[in-house]
Structures are given as structure tokens and as C-alpha cells.
Design a protein around this motif. Structure first.
Motif, mmCIF file in Angstrom:
data_model
loop_
_atom_site.group_PDB
_atom_site.id
_atom_site.type_symbol
_atom_site.label_atom_id
_atom_site.label_comp_id
_atom_site.label_asym_id
_atom_site.label_seq_id
_atom_site.Cartn_x
_atom_site.Cartn_y
_atom_site.Cartn_z
ATOM 1 N N ASN A 15 0.556 -1.136 0.060
ATOM 2 C CA ASN A 15 -0.183 -0.163 0.130
ATOM 3 C C ASN A 15 0.958 1.441 0.408
ATOM 4 O OD1 ASN A 15 1.102 0.403 2.550
ATOM 5 N ND2 ASN A 15 -0.667 -1.167 3.515
ATOM 6 N N ARG A 16 0.191 2.625 0.505
ATOM 7 C CA ARG A 16 1.145 3.550 -0.107
ATOM 8 C C ARG A 16 2.114 4.028 1.364
ATOM 9 N NH1 ARG A 16 1.023 8.134 2.171
ATOM 10 N NH2 ARG A 16 1.982 10.482 0.686
ATOM 11 N N ASP A 17 1.243 3.929 2.450
ATOM 12 C CA ASP A 17 2.909 3.325 3.680
ATOM 13 C C ASP A 17 4.059 2.127 3.561
ATOM 14 O OD1 ASP A 17 0.328 5.229 4.683
ATOM 15 O OD2 ASP A 17 0.035 4.013 5.842
ATOM 16 N N ALA A 18 3.662 1.306 2.772
ATOM 17 C CA ALA A 18 4.990 0.550 2.728
ATOM 18 C C ALA A 18 5.842 1.048 1.630
ATOM 19 C CB ALA A 18 4.412 -0.407 2.093
ATOM 20 N N LEU A 19 5.027 1.883 0.736
ATOM 21 C CA LEU A 19 6.056 2.555 -0.596
ATOM 22 C C LEU A 19 6.970 3.815 0.924
ATOM 23 C CD1 LEU A 19 6.484 3.419 -3.328
ATOM 24 C CD2 LEU A 19 4.608 4.482 -2.893
ATOM 25 N N VAL A 20 6.126 4.461 1.264
ATOM 26 C CA VAL A 20 6.497 5.971 2.015
ATOM 27 C C VAL A 20 7.366 5.453 2.731
ATOM 28 C CG1 VAL A 20 6.253 7.710 3.760
ATOM 29 C CG2 VAL A 20 4.662 7.232 1.870
ATOM 30 N N GLU A 21 7.548 3.704 3.270
ATOM 31 C CA GLU A 21 8.289 3.517 4.755
ATOM 32 C C GLU A 21 9.046 3.296 3.901
ATOM 33 O OE1 GLU A 21 8.382 -0.538 7.379
ATOM 34 O OE2 GLU A 21 6.327 0.367 7.716
ATOM 35 N N ALA A 22 9.187 2.468 2.837
ATOM 36 C CA ALA A 22 10.636 2.117 1.780
ATOM 37 C C ALA A 22 11.478 2.623 0.982
ATOM 38 C CB ALA A 22 10.147 1.214 0.657
ATOM 39 N N MET A 23 11.185 4.283 0.665
ATOM 40 C CA MET A 23 11.392 5.685 0.642
ATOM 41 C C MET A 23 12.198 5.730 1.426
ATOM 42 S SD MET A 23 8.663 7.315 -1.957
ATOM 43 C CE MET A 23 9.104 8.845 -1.354
ATOM 44 N N LEU A 24 11.621 6.177 2.502
ATOM 45 C CA LEU A 24 12.090 6.839 3.755
ATOM 46 C C LEU A 24 13.692 5.700 4.377
ATOM 47 C CD1 LEU A 24 9.511 8.071 5.731
ATOM 48 C CD2 LEU A 24 11.434 9.115 4.861
ATOM 49 N N ALA A 25 12.801 4.297 4.524
ATOM 50 C CA ALA A 25 14.470 3.786 4.920
ATOM 51 C C ALA A 25 15.590 3.757 3.799
ATOM 52 C CB ALA A 25 13.719 2.374 4.919
ATOM 53 N N ARG A 26 15.063 3.628 2.626
ATOM 54 C CA ARG A 26 16.072 4.050 1.399
ATOM 55 C C ARG A 26 17.038 5.650 1.743
ATOM 56 N NH1 ARG A 26 17.455 1.970 -3.644
ATOM 57 N NH2 ARG A 26 18.359 3.415 -4.922
ATOM 58 N N TRP A 27 16.270 6.388 1.876
ATOM 59 C CA TRP A 27 17.262 7.906 2.332
ATOM 60 C C TRP A 27 17.691 7.544 3.578
ATOM 61 C CZ3 TRP A 27 16.616 11.328 5.825
ATOM 62 C CH2 TRP A 27 16.799 12.516 5.349
ATOM 63 N N GLU A 28 16.626 7.421 4.872
ATOM 64 C CA GLU A 28 17.953 7.351 5.266
ATOM 65 C C GLU A 28 19.111 6.048 4.951
ATOM 66 O OE1 GLU A 28 17.782 5.512 9.922
ATOM 67 O OE2 GLU A 28 16.305 5.608 8.382
ATOM 68 N N SER A 29 19.180 5.587 4.306
ATOM 69 C CA SER A 29 20.669 4.551 4.418
ATOM 70 C C SER A 29 21.180 5.439 3.412
ATOM 71 C CB SER A 29 20.199 3.518 3.557
ATOM 72 O OG SER A 29 21.245 2.526 3.249
ATOM 73 N N ARG A 30 20.910 5.965 2.573
ATOM 74 C CA ARG A 30 22.087 7.033 1.376
ATOM 75 C C ARG A 30 22.194 8.137 2.011
ATOM 76 N NH1 ARG A 30 20.455 5.963 -4.937
ATOM 77 N NH2 ARG A 30 21.249 3.629 -4.517
ATOM 78 N N HIS A 31 21.512 9.122 2.610
ATOM 79 C CA HIS A 31 22.095 9.908 2.972
ATOM 80 C C HIS A 31 22.470 10.079 4.700
ATOM 81 C CE1 HIS A 31 20.271 11.047 -1.026
ATOM 82 N NE2 HIS A 31 19.536 11.161 -0.828
ATOM 83 N N THR A 32 22.019 9.169 5.339
ATOM 84 C CA THR A 32 22.779 9.328 6.873
ATOM 85 C C THR A 32 23.016 8.312 7.268
ATOM 86 O OG1 THR A 32 20.126 10.382 7.325
ATOM 87 C CG2 THR A 32 21.767 9.267 9.227
ATOM 88 N N SER A 33 23.147 7.236 6.985
ATOM 89 C CA SER A 33 23.909 6.080 7.402
ATOM 90 C C SER A 33 24.822 5.950 6.741
ATOM 91 C CB SER A 33 23.217 4.385 7.113
ATOM 92 O OG SER A 33 21.786 4.837 8.463
ATOM 93 N N GLU A 34 25.363 5.878 5.545
ATOM 94 C CA GLU A 34 26.590 5.950 4.426
ATOM 95 C C GLU A 34 27.016 7.530 4.834
ATOM 96 O OE1 GLU A 34 25.107 6.214 0.141
ATOM 97 O OE2 GLU A 34 24.428 3.116 0.885
ATOM 98 N N VAL A 35 26.696 8.487 5.152
ATOM 99 C CA VAL A 35 27.016 9.249 5.298
ATOM 100 C C VAL A 35 28.316 9.451 6.567
ATOM 101 C CG1 VAL A 35 27.584 11.976 5.744
ATOM 102 C CG2 VAL A 35 26.016 11.644 3.449
#
Length: 113
Positions: A15-35
């Protein structure tokens, strides 16, 4: 036209919530954890460079490599302790010319090691 229809969206996300959750997890990984992972070694490198610089100054003053390395570590440790004291007890730290002369003498005099 290359745009997925509504059915393929739900193929990947429940559903939409699952998409938003996946997008936030990817953003966190790429723009927070990796940095964070990338910059986490910076303090170690800076510390090593500072100690190496101090050691090179001491070697140029006539100290053998091993002694220069020991005194450089002592000098940097004293510097960090001094900064900590200035932060935690600013009114109680002695920081005058006599103190600085004593520190320099302790680092540069052969008998002080």
C-alpha cells in the motif's frame, strides 16, 4: 507510456504506507547511514595527523623517533585535557604564561619523559 499502472505498484508495495516506509528507509540509508560511515573515520585521521605533526616538530628539535612519538602523544593528550577543563571548569583552570612555559619545558626537556 512507460508509467506503471496501479496494479504493478501493488506488486512491489502492499500500500502507500509501505511505499513511503521503503522510500524513507532508502533515504536514511543513502543520506544518513552512509554519510555517517564515511565521516566516522575523520576524527581518527585528524588525530593521527596532529600527533604526527607534533612528532615531526619534536624530531626536528633533536628527539629520536620513538621519544618524539611518545612526547607527541603526551602533548596531544595534554591539549585535549586542557580543552576539556576549559569547557567543564572554565573559571578554575590555570592558563597563564607560567603554565604554558611549564608545559613546554615538560615536553622539551630531556629529563621530563
Amino acid at each position: 507510456m512507460g508509467v506503471p499502472d496501479h496494479g504493478s505498484f501493488y506488486w512491489h508495495f502492499a500500500n502507500r504506507d509501505a511505499l513511503v516506509e521503503a522510500m524513507l528507509a532508502r533515504w536514511e540509508s543513502r543520506h544518513t547511514s552512509e554519510v555517517i560511515a564515511e565521516v566516522s573515520s575523520v576524527p581518527d585521521r585528524v588525530t593521527a595527523q596532529r600527533i604526527a605533526y607534533i612528532a615531526s616538530v619534536l624530531r626536528s628539535s633533536g628527539f629520536a623517533d620513538e621519544e618524539a612519538a611518545r612526547r607527541a602523544q603526551l602533548a596531544y593528550t595534554a591539549y585535549l585535557g586542557h580543552l576539556q577543563l576549559r569547557h567543564t571548569a572554565p573559571g578554575r583552570i590555570i592558563d597563564d604564561a607560567a603554565y604554558r612555559e611549564l608545559v613546554l619545558a615538560a615536553l622539551l626537556t630531556e629529563e621530563s619523559a
